[in-house]
Enzyme design. Structure first.
Site, short mmCIF file in Angstrom:
data_model
loop_
_atom_site.label_atom_id
_atom_site.label_comp_id
_atom_site.label_asym_id
_atom_site.label_seq_id
_atom_site.Cartn_x
_atom_site.Cartn_y
_atom_site.Cartn_z
N LYS A 209 0.84 -1.20 0.00
CA LYS A 209 0.00 0.00 0.00
C LYS A 209 0.88 1.25 0.00
CE LYS A 209 -3.60 2.30 2.68
NZ LYS A 209 -4.56 2.22 3.78
N GLU A 215 10.50 -4.49 4.76
CA GLU A 215 10.61 -5.89 4.34
C GLU A 215 10.34 -6.02 2.84
OE1 GLU A 215 8.95 -4.74 6.93
OE2 GLU A 215 9.05 -6.11 8.64
N GLY A 269 -4.90 -2.12 4.96
CA GLY A 269 -4.11 -3.25 4.44
C GLY A 269 -4.77 -4.59 4.72
N ARG A 270 -5.26 -4.76 5.95
CA ARG A 270 -5.85 -6.05 6.33
C ARG A 270 -7.25 -6.25 5.77
NH1 ARG A 270 -4.83 -2.59 10.42
NH2 ARG A 270 -6.50 -1.88 11.79
N GLU A 355 -4.81 -6.88 14.70
CA GLU A 355 -4.33 -5.54 14.33
C GLU A 355 -5.49 -4.54 14.42
OE1 GLU A 355 -2.56 -4.33 10.32
OE2 GLU A 355 -0.73 -4.67 11.44
N HIS A 386 -4.47 -33.40 17.48
CA HIS A 386 -3.32 -34.20 17.94
C HIS A 386 -2.22 -33.29 18.48
CE1 HIS A 386 -5.11 -37.86 16.40
NE2 HIS A 386 -5.63 -37.06 15.47
N LYS A 512 9.25 -0.76 14.63
CA LYS A 512 9.84 -0.37 13.34
C LYS A 512 10.89 0.71 13.58
CE LYS A 512 5.75 -0.91 10.36
NZ LYS A 512 4.79 -0.19 9.52
O1 F6P Z 1 3.13 -2.68 9.77
C1 F6P Z 1 1.80 -3.05 9.66
C2 F6P Z 1 1.30 -2.80 8.27
O2 F6P Z 1 1.18 -1.44 8.06
C3 F6P Z 1 -0.01 -3.51 8.02
O3 F6P Z 1 -1.10 -2.81 8.49
C4 F6P Z 1 0.03 -3.66 6.54
O4 F6P Z 1 -0.90 -4.62 6.10
C5 F6P Z 1 1.46 -4.07 6.35
O5 F6P Z 1 2.18 -3.30 7.29
C6 F6P Z 1 2.02 -3.87 4.97
O6 F6P Z 1 1.96 -2.53 4.57
P1 F6P Z 1 2.17 -2.13 3.07
O7 F6P Z 1 1.10 -2.76 2.25
O8 F6P Z 1 2.11 -0.63 3.05
O9 F6P Z 1 3.54 -2.62 2.64
#
Ligand code: F6P
Length: 556
Positions: A209, A215, A269-270, A355, A386, A512
């Site tokens: 987003k 990452e 995002g979620r 979240e 199990h 972060k």
């Molecule tokens: O760090 C949490 C978050 O902002 C989530 O809410 C989101 O889904 C995820 O990181 C990834 O964010 P992006 O789509 O901006 O890379």
């Protein structure tokens, strides 16, 4: 302010607290024994989903009081505000409009006077067109070969929904194409995803987003280097596309904006798996199946929007979740899909729920005085049986469970000659677990079965452990959409009662920020700033183990 009511100050909260105390002494056995119509009365349907709440520790009075609590706390008004595009994500001053992602073409939802539904459909058509070209082999890479592997690079909401849907809809996948998913900044994730791949037949979707997530951007840069190393810099144009709201960053990364699929700040995002973030899903299962997925979402949206709380499945399941967490004090909830295809569903719900509702202050910033979002966890049945079901049956923590069961397997006798035998066993186990959790086995029953007296306490099952049973005929794209939308709205209802902002996620920020401080300190010779003794020792240990220690560093 919407949601400004403290739920604990309402008359229905007081009534619910009283019910909770009274029900403590009433076993689920008794609730069923004195009420033959219980299962029928406490079962509701939405779309293809049948939701049986009768094994929850509730009575008609409790449900009525919960519906009253929803009234006291203005849940319906808040829901109307959501559908109307009001800025109910107050801490980020944003509308919350995932419902616009599946609104039918031609309907209108205005944000600052602009119809966002038209934008949604225009983007969907672009995504579908791209997906069709990839599926037909018309989208070719730098050497003219069609795509065989799609690698989605993204994390959190830009990963969990797409992975979950890819796994859930395995039966609907294109035979030539496969998807892989890279989320973790641990290089192993990317290394494994690229294992055995031919760059000439690989398409990367960089899904983010913000297009700033460390990452994702680290993985995207490494993927680009892998690609360029094999095919040269021009390959980026046909082997990398982006899904994002941040056009400038996409361009700066080197992806042609023509190959970018957008979404909007009002999609959390979620809550984004049904936006362009679902591009990998669209490629894997095709536009028609994606449309069915969207129709599934819409079926539940319309039910939730138009059905009075007492018959509204999202209200009822959400209110029961509030009851379990805040009134009965149950700290976790377990999601048990009796479906291998839904094996990533608990992980998906962890982000969606935790979240959203893992919050400790109310909309006005005042601290909550009641428990909010539970710890969500889970594993597909029958594997969990199990493993951790021992604790569910006999542990000292009561864990409300959601059992998710499909009448038909998502494979047929052509795939597996004994498909029916497998599936009957699967379903029998789900129903047996729910029955055992609710009713248990008393010491008298155990003794009557001839168990040695010293073993009777060990073999007694207390029962009285709540669960919800969700059944559907089959895990189709439409049913998946219904299921996800049901949980989305259920999360909303809980957050609205609790008066929290279910749509921000400030809790992820501190870690972060600290990582950006610690990152440079891991380098040889870099100064180490002020930290607690444990963190400092870990930084020093890491540097030593990586051969980066300063000569005078103490060896701990
Ligand atoms: O760090 C949490 C978050 O902002 C989530 O809410 C989101 O889904 C995820 O990181 C990834 O964010 P992006 O789509 O901006 O890379």
């Amino acid at each position: 302010m919407l949601g400004a009511v403290d739920p604990t100050t309402t008359p229905h909260w007081a009534a619910l607290s009283r019910h909770a105390r009274e029900l403590d002494a009433v076993h689920l056995r008794e609730l069923f024994a004195r009420d033959p119509g219980r299962a029928e009365r406490l079962t509701r349907a939405v779309g293809d989903l049948v939701v049986d709440l009768s094994k929850q520790k509730v009575t008609d009075e409790v449900l009525a009081a919960l519906v009253g609590l929803a009234g006291d706390t203005g849940v319906a008004d808040r829901l109307a505000a959501l559908f109307a595009g009001e800025r109910i994500n107050v801490t980020e001053n944003r509308p919350v409009l995932h419902v616009a992602l599946r609104a039918p073409a031609g309907t209108r939802i205005l944000v600052d006077g602009h119809d966002v539904v038209a934008d949604v459909h225009a983007t969907l058509e672009r995504c579908f067109d791209f997906a069709r070209r990839v599926r037909a082999g018309e989208w070719t890479g730098a050497t003219g070969r069609p795509v065989r592997t799609v690698v989605n690079i993204g994390i959190g909401g830009s990963d969990l929904g797409p992975v979950m849907a890819y796994e859930a809809l395995a039966a609907y996948r294109h035979p030539r194409l496969r998807c892989r998913f890279v989320s973790n900044v641990d290089g192993t994730d990317l290394v494994r995803a690229l294992e055995g791949l031919d760059p000439a037949e690989t398409l990367f979707i960089v899904s983010s987003k913000t297009f700033t997530t460390v990452e994702t951007m680290t993985n995207a840069r490494s993927a680009r280097a892998w690609l360029v190393g094999a095919l040269g810099p021009d390959a980026v144009a046909s082997h990398m596309v982006a899904v994002s709201t941040n056009r400038e960053a996409v361009e700066a990364f080197g992806i042609d904006p023509d190959n970018m699929f957008g979404f909007w700040e009002w999609v959390g995002g979620r809550y984004s798996m049904d936006s362009a973030i679902g591009l990998s899903t669209m490629i894997a299962v095709g536009p028609e199946n994606f449309r069915r997925l969207l129709e599934g979402f819409r079926t539940v949206d319309e039910h939730v929007r138009d059905t009075p709380p007492a018959d509204n499945v999202a209200f009822l399941t959400g209110l029961v979740a509030v009851w379990n967490r805040s009134l009965l004090g149950l700290p976790t909830r377990v999601i048990l899909p009796y479906s291998r295809a839904l094996h990533r569903f608990p992980a998906y719900l962890q982000q969606l729920d935790m979240e959203s509702n893992g919050k400790r202050v109310r909309l006005d910033g005042s601290p909550v005085t009641y428990p909010t979002g539970p710890v969500v966890w889970g594993e597909p049945g029958t594997n969990g049986q199990h493993s951790f079901h021992q604790l569910l049956h006999q542990g000292t923590t009561v864990v409300p469970a959601d059992f998710i069961v499909f009448a038909e397997p998502d494979h047929g006798p052509d795939d597996l000659p004994d498909a029916d035998e497998h599936h009957d066993l699967l379903v029998a186990n789900a129903l047996a677990q729910a029955e055992a959790l609710a009713f248990g086995r008393t010491a008298d029953e155990v003794a009557a079965a001839g168990v040695a007296p010293e073993l009777v306490p060990h073999r007694t099952f207390p029962g009285d452990r709540p669960s919800t049973l969700i059944m559907a005929p089959r895990l189709t794209p439409g049913v998946l959409g219904q299921l996800v939308a049901l949980y989305e709205h259920q999360v909303f209802v809980q957050g609205a009662v609790w008066g929290i902002d279910s749509f921000d996620q400030w809790g992820v920020e501190l870690g972060k920020a600290l990582a950006t401080v610690i990152g440079p300190e891991l380098a040889a010779g870099a100064p180490i700033g002020a930290h607690d003794s444990s963190t400092r020792a870990a930084v020093e240990r890491y540097r030593r183990w990586r051969g980066r220690a300063a000569p005078d560093t103490a060896a701990t």
